[in-house]
Design a protein around this motif. Structure first.
Motif, PDB file in Angstrom:
ATOM      1  N   ASN A 246       0.827  -1.210   0.000  1.00 34.43           N
ATOM      2  CA  ASN A 246       0.000   0.000   0.000  1.00 34.43           C
ATOM      3  C   ASN A 246       0.864   1.264   0.000  1.00 34.43           C
ATOM      4  OD1 ASN A 246      -2.398   1.488   0.089  1.00 34.43           O
ATOM      5  ND2 ASN A 246      -2.398   1.547   2.318  1.00 34.43           N
ATOM      6  N   ARG A 247       0.493   2.216  -0.849  1.00 34.44           N
ATOM      7  CA  ARG A 247       1.168   3.513  -0.987  1.00 34.44           C
ATOM      8  C   ARG A 247       2.616   3.387  -1.451  1.00 34.44           C
ATOM      9  NH1 ARG A 247      -1.581   7.478   3.339  1.00 34.44           N
ATOM     10  NH2 ARG A 247      -3.498   6.329   3.604  1.00 34.44           N
ATOM     11  N   ASN A 248       2.933   2.300  -2.073  1.00 30.24           N
ATOM     12  CA  ASN A 248       4.286   2.054  -2.571  1.00 30.24           C
ATOM     13  C   ASN A 248       4.648   3.048  -3.674  1.00 30.24           C
ATOM     14  OD1 ASN A 248       6.742   0.617  -3.060  1.00 30.24           O
ATOM     15  ND2 ASN A 248       5.759  -0.323  -4.829  1.00 30.24           N
ATOM     16  N   LYS A 249       5.880   3.510  -3.660  1.00 26.18           N
ATOM     17  CA  LYS A 249       6.363   4.457  -4.671  1.00 26.18           C
ATOM     18  C   LYS A 249       7.484   3.859  -5.520  1.00 26.18           C
ATOM     19  CE  LYS A 249       4.174   8.429  -3.604  1.00 26.18           C
ATOM     20  NZ  LYS A 249       3.484   9.282  -4.579  1.00 26.18           N
ATOM     21  N   LEU A 250       7.754   2.562  -5.349  1.00 31.45           N
ATOM     22  CA  LEU A 250       8.873   1.938  -6.052  1.00 31.45           C
ATOM     23  C   LEU A 250       8.388   0.833  -6.987  1.00 31.45           C
ATOM     24  CD1 LEU A 250      12.003   1.506  -6.348  1.00 31.45           C
ATOM     25  CD2 LEU A 250      11.754  -0.237  -4.543  1.00 31.45           C
ATOM     26  N   TYR A 251       8.625   1.021  -8.283  1.00 26.68           N
ATOM     27  CA  TYR A 251       8.400  -0.060  -9.239  1.00 26.68           C
ATOM     28  C   TYR A 251       9.576  -1.021  -9.111  1.00 26.68           C
ATOM     29  CZ  TYR A 251       4.670   2.420 -11.729  1.00 26.68           C
ATOM     30  OH  TYR A 251       3.497   3.031 -12.074  1.00 26.68           O
ATOM     31  N   SER A 252       9.290  -2.272  -8.793  1.00 29.10           N
ATOM     32  CA  SER A 252      10.383  -3.236  -8.647  1.00 29.10           C
ATOM     33  C   SER A 252       9.881  -4.642  -8.933  1.00 29.10           C
ATOM     34  CB  SER A 252      10.967  -3.188  -7.229  1.00 29.10           C
ATOM     35  OG  SER A 252      10.119  -3.854  -6.318  1.00 29.10           O
ATOM     36  N   GLU A 253      10.827  -5.556  -9.067  1.00 24.57           N
ATOM     37  CA  GLU A 253      10.509  -6.954  -9.335  1.00 24.57           C
ATOM     38  C   GLU A 253       9.758  -7.604  -8.175  1.00 24.57           C
ATOM     39  OE1 GLU A 253      14.912  -6.481  -8.226  1.00 24.57           O
ATOM     40  OE2 GLU A 253      13.361  -5.352  -9.273  1.00 24.57           O
ATOM     41  N   ASP A 254       9.842  -7.022  -6.981  1.00 24.21           N
ATOM     42  CA  ASP A 254       9.171  -7.602  -5.813  1.00 24.21           C
ATOM     43  C   ASP A 254       7.825  -6.955  -5.508  1.00 24.21           C
ATOM     44  OD1 ASP A 254      11.343  -9.356  -5.269  1.00 24.21           O
ATOM     45  OD2 ASP A 254      12.434  -7.683  -4.368  1.00 24.21           O
ATOM     46  N   SER A 255       7.588  -5.780  -6.058  1.00 19.28           N
ATOM     47  CA  SER A 255       6.363  -5.058  -5.689  1.00 19.28           C
ATOM     48  C   SER A 255       5.324  -4.990  -6.804  1.00 19.28           C
ATOM     49  CB  SER A 255       6.712  -3.622  -5.257  1.00 19.28           C
ATOM     50  OG  SER A 255       7.309  -2.908  -6.332  1.00 19.28           O
ATOM     51  N   CYS A 256       5.677  -5.390  -8.013  1.00 21.61           N
ATOM     52  CA  CYS A 256       4.766  -5.211  -9.142  1.00 21.61           C
ATOM     53  C   CYS A 256       4.066  -6.493  -9.577  1.00 21.61           C
ATOM     54  CB  CYS A 256       5.528  -4.642 -10.337  1.00 21.61           C
ATOM     55  SG  CYS A 256       6.037  -2.929 -10.108  1.00 21.61           S
ATOM     56  N   VAL A 257       2.830  -6.327 -10.017  1.00 24.57           N
ATOM     57  CA  VAL A 257       2.044  -7.410 -10.607  1.00 24.57           C
ATOM     58  C   VAL A 257       1.251  -6.837 -11.778  1.00 24.57           C
ATOM     59  CG1 VAL A 257       1.783  -8.889  -8.560  1.00 24.57           C
ATOM     60  CG2 VAL A 257       0.190  -6.983  -8.925  1.00 24.57           C
ATOM     61  N   PHE A 258       0.781  -7.717 -12.651  1.00 27.32           N
ATOM     62  CA  PHE A 258      -0.086  -7.293 -13.750  1.00 27.32           C
ATOM     63  C   PHE A 258      -1.539  -7.551 -13.363  1.00 27.32           C
ATOM     64  CE2 PHE A 258       3.942  -7.700 -15.956  1.00 27.32           C
ATOM     65  CZ  PHE A 258       3.918  -6.602 -16.801  1.00 27.32           C
ATOM     66  N   VAL A 259      -2.372  -6.534 -13.594  1.00 25.34           N
ATOM     67  CA  VAL A 259      -3.800  -6.636 -13.272  1.00 25.34           C
ATOM     68  C   VAL A 259      -4.619  -6.045 -14.414  1.00 25.34           C
ATOM     69  CG1 VAL A 259      -3.461  -6.556 -10.757  1.00 25.34           C
ATOM     70  CG2 VAL A 259      -3.822  -4.421 -12.024  1.00 25.34           C
ATOM     71  N   PRO A 260      -5.877  -6.462 -14.551  1.00 27.57           N
ATOM     72  CA  PRO A 260      -6.720  -5.851 -15.576  1.00 27.57           C
ATOM     73  C   PRO A 260      -7.020  -4.393 -15.245  1.00 27.57           C
ATOM     74  CG  PRO A 260      -7.986  -7.410 -14.258  1.00 27.57           C
ATOM     75  CD  PRO A 260      -6.556  -7.537 -13.832  1.00 27.57           C
ATOM     76  N   GLN A 261      -7.332  -3.627 -16.276  1.00 28.93           N
ATOM     77  CA  GLN A 261      -7.609  -2.201 -16.089  1.00 28.93           C
ATOM     78  C   GLN A 261      -8.715  -1.972 -15.068  1.00 28.93           C
ATOM     79  OE1 GLN A 261      -9.663   0.216 -19.143  1.00 28.93           O
ATOM     80  NE2 GLN A 261      -7.853   1.525 -19.108  1.00 28.93           N
ATOM     81  N   ARG A 262      -9.727  -2.823 -15.059  1.00 32.79           N
ATOM     82  CA  ARG A 262     -10.837  -2.618 -14.118  1.00 32.79           C
ATOM     83  C   ARG A 262     -10.348  -2.610 -12.675  1.00 32.79           C
ATOM     84  NH1 ARG A 262     -16.362  -5.964 -12.749  1.00 32.79           N
ATOM     85  NH2 ARG A 262     -17.289  -4.266 -11.563  1.00 32.79           N
ATOM     86  N   ILE A 263      -9.450  -3.526 -12.346  1.00 28.27           N
ATOM     87  CA  ILE A 263      -8.913  -3.553 -10.985  1.00 28.27           C
ATOM     88  C   ILE A 263      -8.076  -2.311 -10.729  1.00 28.27           C
ATOM     89  CG2 ILE A 263      -7.243  -4.737  -9.491  1.00 28.27           C
ATOM     90  CD1 ILE A 263      -8.439  -7.385 -10.487  1.00 28.27           C
ATOM     91  N   ASN A 264      -7.277  -1.905 -11.687  1.00 29.70           N
ATOM     92  CA  ASN A 264      -6.480  -0.686 -11.525  1.00 29.70           C
ATOM     93  C   ASN A 264      -7.369   0.526 -11.267  1.00 29.70           C
ATOM     94  OD1 ASN A 264      -3.740  -0.384 -11.276  1.00 29.70           O
ATOM     95  ND2 ASN A 264      -3.325  -0.265 -13.452  1.00 29.70           N
ATOM     96  N   LEU A 265      -8.469   0.626 -12.012  1.00 30.25           N
ATOM     97  CA  LEU A 265      -9.387   1.753 -11.832  1.00 30.25           C
ATOM     98  C   LEU A 265     -10.042   1.733 -10.454  1.00 30.25           C
ATOM     99  CD1 LEU A 265     -11.109   1.957 -15.346  1.00 30.25           C
ATOM    100  CD2 LEU A 265      -9.476   3.575 -14.354  1.00 30.25           C
ATOM    101  N   LEU A 266     -10.312   0.538  -9.946  1.00 28.91           N
ATOM    102  CA  LEU A 266     -10.914   0.427  -8.616  1.00 28.91           C
ATOM    103  C   LEU A 266      -9.970   0.928  -7.527  1.00 28.91           C
ATOM    104  CD1 LEU A 266     -12.726  -3.043  -8.606  1.00 28.91           C
ATOM    105  CD2 LEU A 266     -13.771  -0.788  -8.402  1.00 28.91           C
TER     106      LEU A 266
END
Length: 199
Positions: free
Chosen positions: A92-112
């Motif tokens: 939550n509130r992460n500001k770092l794009y990294s191999e440990d913190s990122c996942v792929f999600v559909p746009q609908r989830i991103n918008l939520l």
């Protein structure tokens, strides 16, 4: 020496950036991520101020190979849109794009999960004041670029509680719709997602 992409990333030329005159999905995701780490982007989208990426993610070759191993990469939603790179679902509130913190999600989830700090004003997330009715109103995005009106309330606390209850249930519902396709870490994070009054 190769010019840095967005002043941050190193291409290395090991993997293609275009395939048959179409931008490679890996490169599009990588370049988009790098843009969100720039001061120019922060001017337009202040919620990204301070966002950065790991040293590994600055390297296109690393990012390209990382993508191949990720659940959801190259998935498409019902409208044919590629799933999006998300940095703050797992943290939550992460500001770092990294191999440990990122996942792929559909746009609908991103918008939520998007928090519209700039547009909501002085009240809590999901709450606004209706001058005409002299009531607090609650509304919530459904993830389809639409908002659902949740009713009118006497206090901002009641309006926020209506928002919190609706949104947490909706996130769980959408998570279950995509469960078979989601990274298990993303699914778990969605099922335990809590709306905070300070969001």
């Amino acid at each position: 020496m190769n010019k840095l992409v967005c002043g941050i990333g190193f291409n290395g030329r090991k993997y293609p950036t275009y395939i048959n005159d179409t931008i490679a999905e890996e490169y599009e995701a990588w370049r988009g991520m790098l843009r969100r780490c720039t001061k120019e982007y922060w001017v337009k989208f202040p919620t990204y101020i301070g966002t950065t990426c790991s040293e590994n993610f600055k390297n296109y070759s690393f990012f390209y190979e990382w993508c191949q191993e990720q659940v959801g990469f190259k998935n498409e939603d019902e409208a044919g849109r590629c799933w999006q790179l998300d940095k703050d679902l797992l943290i939550n509130r992460n500001k770092l794009y990294s191999e440990d913190s990122c996942v792929f999600v559909p746009q609908r989830i991103n918008l939520l999960l998007i928090k519209c700090n700039a547009s909501r004003g002085e009240w809590s997330v999901g709450v606004n004041w209706n001058k005409r009715d002299k009531k607090f109103q609650s509304s919530c995005s459904t993830g389809h670029s639409k908002k659902k009106n949740l009713g009118s309330f006497n206090t901002p606390q009641e309006a926020f509680q209506a928002y919190k209850t609706f949104k947490e249930q909706l996130i769980k519902q959408v998570a279950n719709e995509y469960r078979a396709q989601l990274d298990p870490r993303a699914y778990q994070a969605l099922m335990s997602y809590e709306v905070n009054i300070n969001d």
